[in-house]
Design a protein around this motif. Structure first.
Motif, PDB file in Angstrom:
ATOM      1  N   MET A   1       0.850  -1.194   0.000  1.00 24.38           N
ATOM      2  CA  MET A   1       0.000   0.000   0.000  1.00 24.38           C
ATOM      3  C   MET A   1       0.886   1.244   0.000  1.00 24.38           C
ATOM      4  O   MET A   1       1.803   1.375   0.810  1.00 24.38           O
ATOM      5  N   ASP A   2       0.611   2.162  -0.906  1.00 26.01           N
ATOM      6  CA  ASP A   2       1.354   3.423  -0.999  1.00 26.01           C
ATOM      7  C   ASP A   2       0.672   4.455  -0.105  1.00 26.01           C
ATOM      8  O   ASP A   2      -0.430   4.910  -0.393  1.00 26.01           O
ATOM      9  N   ILE A   3       1.342   4.813   0.988  1.00 28.46           N
ATOM     10  CA  ILE A   3       0.752   5.694   1.999  1.00 28.46           C
ATOM     11  C   ILE A   3       1.476   7.031   2.032  1.00 28.46           C
ATOM     12  O   ILE A   3       2.715   7.079   2.029  1.00 28.46           O
ATOM     13  N   VAL A   4       0.700   8.102   2.102  1.00 28.21           N
ATOM     14  CA  VAL A   4       1.274   9.428   2.325  1.00 28.21           C
ATOM     15  C   VAL A   4       0.737   9.962   3.652  1.00 28.21           C
ATOM     16  O   VAL A   4      -0.479  10.119   3.815  1.00 28.21           O
ATOM     17  N   LEU A   5       1.633  10.212   4.570  1.00 28.46           N
ATOM     18  CA  LEU A   5       1.281  10.858   5.836  1.00 28.46           C
ATOM     19  C   LEU A   5       1.365  12.352   5.617  1.00 28.46           C
ATOM     20  O   LEU A   5       2.427  12.879   5.272  1.00 28.46           O
ATOM     21  N   ILE A   6       0.253  13.031   5.788  1.00 25.50           N
ATOM     22  CA  ILE A   6       0.214  14.474   5.601  1.00 25.50           C
ATOM     23  C   ILE A   6       0.230  15.134   6.974  1.00 25.50           C
ATOM     24  O   ILE A   6      -0.718  15.002   7.749  1.00 25.50           O
ATOM     25  N   GLY A   7       1.324  15.824   7.278  1.00 22.12           N
ATOM     26  CA  GLY A   7       1.532  16.426   8.592  1.00 22.12           C
ATOM     27  C   GLY A   7       2.790  15.858   9.227  1.00 22.12           C
ATOM     28  O   GLY A   7       3.227  14.748   8.895  1.00 22.12           O
ATOM     29  N   ALA A   8       3.369  16.639  10.140  1.00 22.88           N
ATOM     30  CA  ALA A   8       4.601  16.189  10.797  1.00 22.88           C
ATOM     31  C   ALA A   8       4.627  16.641  12.258  1.00 22.88           C
ATOM     32  O   ALA A   8       5.700  16.793  12.840  1.00 22.88           O
ATOM     33  N   GLY A   9       3.445  16.824  12.821  1.00 26.29           N
ATOM     34  CA  GLY A   9       3.359  17.260  14.218  1.00 26.29           C
ATOM     35  C   GLY A   9       3.358  16.097  15.179  1.00 26.29           C
ATOM     36  O   GLY A   9       3.815  14.990  14.864  1.00 26.29           O
ATOM     37  N   ARG A  10       2.792  16.333  16.358  1.00 33.10           N
ATOM     38  CA  ARG A  10       2.835  15.337  17.426  1.00 33.10           C
ATOM     39  C   ARG A  10       2.030  14.082  17.080  1.00 33.10           C
ATOM     40  O   ARG A  10       2.504  12.953  17.280  1.00 33.10           O
ATOM     41  N   VAL A  11       0.818  14.263  16.574  1.00 32.99           N
ATOM     42  CA  VAL A  11      -0.020  13.111  16.236  1.00 32.99           C
ATOM     43  C   VAL A  11       0.570  12.348  15.047  1.00 32.99           C
ATOM     44  O   VAL A  11       0.629  11.116  15.044  1.00 32.99           O
ATOM     45  N   ALA A  12       1.035  13.081  14.051  1.00 37.78           N
ATOM     46  CA  ALA A  12       1.669  12.443  12.893  1.00 37.78           C
ATOM     47  C   ALA A  12       2.879  11.631  13.328  1.00 37.78           C
ATOM     48  O   ALA A  12       3.081  10.490  12.883  1.00 37.78           O
ATOM     49  N   GLY A  13       3.683  12.207  14.218  1.00 38.24           N
ATOM     50  CA  GLY A  13       4.873  11.516  14.688  1.00 38.24           C
ATOM     51  C   GLY A  13       4.554  10.273  15.491  1.00 38.24           C
ATOM     52  O   GLY A  13       5.304   9.288  15.454  1.00 38.24           O
ATOM     53  N   ALA A  14       3.431  10.293  16.216  1.00 35.23           N
ATOM     54  CA  ALA A  14       3.032   9.128  17.000  1.00 35.23           C
ATOM     55  C   ALA A  14       2.562   7.986  16.096  1.00 35.23           C
ATOM     56  O   ALA A  14       2.854   6.813  16.344  1.00 35.23           O
ATOM     57  N   PHE A  15       1.857   8.316  15.020  1.00 38.90           N
ATOM     58  CA  PHE A  15       1.335   7.282  14.127  1.00 38.90           C
ATOM     59  C   PHE A  15       2.360   6.789  13.104  1.00 38.90           C
ATOM     60  O   PHE A  15       2.238   5.668  12.598  1.00 38.90           O
ATOM     61  N   ALA A  16       3.353   7.599  12.782  1.00 40.88           N
ATOM     62  CA  ALA A  16       4.286   7.291  11.691  1.00 40.88           C
ATOM     63  C   ALA A  16       4.924   5.898  11.781  1.00 40.88           C
ATOM     64  O   ALA A  16       4.944   5.168  10.775  1.00 40.88           O
ATOM     65  N   PRO A  17       5.458   5.471  12.930  1.00 42.83           N
ATOM     66  CA  PRO A  17       6.082   4.140  12.983  1.00 42.83           C
ATOM     67  C   PRO A  17       5.119   3.009  12.648  1.00 42.83           C
ATOM     68  O   PRO A  17       5.525   1.990  12.077  1.00 42.83           O
ATOM     69  N   PHE A  18       3.844   3.179  12.989  1.00 37.84           N
ATOM     70  CA  PHE A  18       2.858   2.139  12.712  1.00 37.84           C
ATOM     71  C   PHE A  18       2.426   2.163  11.251  1.00 37.84           C
ATOM     72  O   PHE A  18       2.161   1.114  10.652  1.00 37.84           O
TER      73      PHE A  18
END
Length: 266
Positions: A1-18
């Motif tokens: 799956m090609d995923i783009v995480l939009i945002g780089a704040g606290r919530v984005a950083g918490a979800f990024a590893p998963f």
């Protein structure tokens, strides 16, 4: 799956590893430097060109006020899009994907710490296709997922703010008031005389912790019957004295909460 995480704040950083475990992750942020820092932290790829923000899944972790602009900027760029707002319904990002959803973690996230999400409560609302993605991510984290009515998001988020942000404010203010009492002076005079404030700070946290934990325990057991204090007793002498000891705005808050309790508004 090609995923783009939009945002780089606290919530984005918490979800990024998963999200890294869910598929191939790229990260886009309006400020490229911040997106690049997060990408390097988790081993993802940072996107500098907005035209490359497209793929199978958009995971949108931006501020509430930025959601509409993001949805319009990346219109029809994804198959599925999921945002993390507890306030907005999934429909706010409808322009950017065929299927949309919202996945909101039911806890404060004050820093980019993925461990905060492990076994956390979270709510979902949206299309079935987006739900399947949320369920898969929920298994990876893992999250304790519950469904919520999209029409009730404002009330839901109001509850979150009151239970988290406003409780936090009250704990901070209560700690400040405890500091004014010099509560450790009689038992640790030497440390205070030497200018050691660490013991005083620990005492503040201890006193806040003890009363808040006891209050929570009582609420879970008794519900509304757990309320105690001068407002329950309608002791205006105590209420007036304590409200007068506070600054103007805090005095208004104290009196208003007391009035709500005395009038049976809670």
């Amino acid at each position: 799956m090609d995923i783009v995480l939009i945002g780089a704040g606290r919530v984005a950083g918490a979800f990024a590893p998963f999200l890294m475990k869910l598929g191939s992750l790229r990260i886009w942020n309006r400020t490229f430097e911040n997106g690049n820092i997060l990408a390097k932290k988790v081993g993802a790829v940072a996107i500098s060109d907005p035209s490359q923000v497209k793929g199978d899944l958009a995971f949108v972790a931006v501020s509430d006020k930025a959601l509409k602009d993001v949805a319009e900027q990346f219109s029809r760029s994804f198959t599925v899009a999921i945002h993390t707002s507890g306030f907005h319904p999934s429909s706010v990002i409808q322009p950017m994907a065929k299927y949309v959803g919202s996945l909101h973690p039911w806890l404060p996230i004050p820093e980019q710490d993925h461990t905060l999400l492990v076994n956390a409560l979270a709510t979902f609302e949206g299309d079935n296709e987006a739900e399947q993605v949320a369920l898969e991510l929920g298994r990876i984290v893992p999250l304790r997922l519950h469904k919520i009515d999209s029409q009730k998001k404002v009330i839901y988020h109001t509850a979150a703010v009151m239970l988290s942000n406003y409780v936090d404010v009250l704990m901070i203010k209560g700690g400040e008031l405890l500091k004014e009492t010099g509560i450790t002076a009689a038992y640790d005079r030497a440390a205070n005389d030497n200018g050691d404030s660490s013991n005083e700070l620990e005492a503040q946290k201890l006193f806040v912790k003890e009363i808040v934990e006891a209050t929570l325990k009582n609420y879970l057991k008794l519900g509304k019957d757990s309320l105690t204090g001068p407002a329950v007793r309608k002791d205006m002498e105590v209420i007036d004295a304590e409200a007068s000891a506070l600054s103007e705005k805090w005095s208004l808050v104290y009196r208003l909460l007391a009035e709500i309790i005395m009038e049976g508004g809670i």
